[in-house]
Design an enzyme around this catalytic site. Sequence first.
Site, mmCIF file in Angstrom:
data_model
loop_
_atom_site.group_PDB
_atom_site.id
_atom_site.type_symbol
_atom_site.label_atom_id
_atom_site.label_comp_id
_atom_site.label_asym_id
_atom_site.label_seq_id
_atom_site.Cartn_x
_atom_site.Cartn_y
_atom_site.Cartn_z
ATOM 1 N N CYS A 65 0.843 -1.150 -0.017
ATOM 2 C CA CYS A 65 0.028 0.018 0.105
ATOM 3 C C CYS A 65 0.684 1.117 0.108
ATOM 4 O O CYS A 65 0.429 2.259 0.581
ATOM 5 C CB CYS A 65 -0.919 0.021 1.157
ATOM 6 S SG CYS A 65 -0.331 -0.405 2.773
ATOM 7 N N GLY A 66 1.904 1.146 -0.696
ATOM 8 C CA GLY A 66 2.826 2.442 -0.791
ATOM 9 C C GLY A 66 3.513 2.696 0.335
ATOM 10 O O GLY A 66 4.008 1.937 1.202
#
Length: 303
Positions: free
Chosen positions: A88-89
């Site tokens: 998720c980055g």
Amino acid sequence: MASLKEVKTRINSVKSTQKITSAMKMVASAKLHKAQGAIENMLPYQKKLNKILTNFLSSDLSVESPYVQEREVKRVAIVVFSSNTSLCGAFNANVIKMMMQIIEEFQTLGQDNILIFPVGKKVDEAAKRMGFKTQEVSPTLSDKPTYREAAELAHQLMDMYVAGEVDRVEIIYHHFKSMGMQILLRETYLPINLTNVVGEEDRNKEGSRGEEDIQENEITNDYIIEPNAEELIASLIPTVLNQKIFTASVDSNASEHAARTLAMQVATDNANELIQDLTKQYNKSRQQAITNELLDIVGGSMK
């Protein structure tokens, strides 16, 4: 230069990865839509609660509650909201970085006087790597937040504060503003600052106030209060604290899915560009091989 077989194998590998990232993007997008629905369902209740507090506090009432009393900080609790999974980055990395900054601020208290309440496996793992013995929190509060679980955590924190086991409670979470923007926030949960609570409605509704909202805010309600406004506000404060933990968990959950949707979209786009580059490389190598074969044939026929 890589052989044709190696380039072809890598193209197939990237295509398989692209299918995975594309599927993960669609799943995250569907979960984000559900999380946004939870936020929209929660906002009317929070809006009305904040409106009641605003009307009462505008009369400069003196509030007596153990949750508003400040004292010297000798022991601190940090509630940190992260995700249970990765991909998720920089979502989890930013949360962990801010947690480390707060720990550094309170390092003079000693590690035993800094309590970590991890809402999410990623921050739990990070805190344990730093040598902390984390407090037990419901594992589903991160990915499937419910008001009951949020209230249980809130009551635990309130009981610890009233008993003097902690003198300050900080929370770290992402506020979902849009698909491309999730704001990392650090807030003081206890002691509670009521002036900050009544201002949260503007942040949650920023850019979405209609004529009906404006008209409603212009109306001053006359309440019949028993026994008095001071005691009513004091009894509402635990409800506000419960709502705060639930708001943070829902906000963090929506932010996680938004960050993952964006990260998977970027990964899918990068995979597509890489496939195009590898395809060009494959075609050039194949053309070079055919040219070399023709040259060998022509050279052999001239001997």
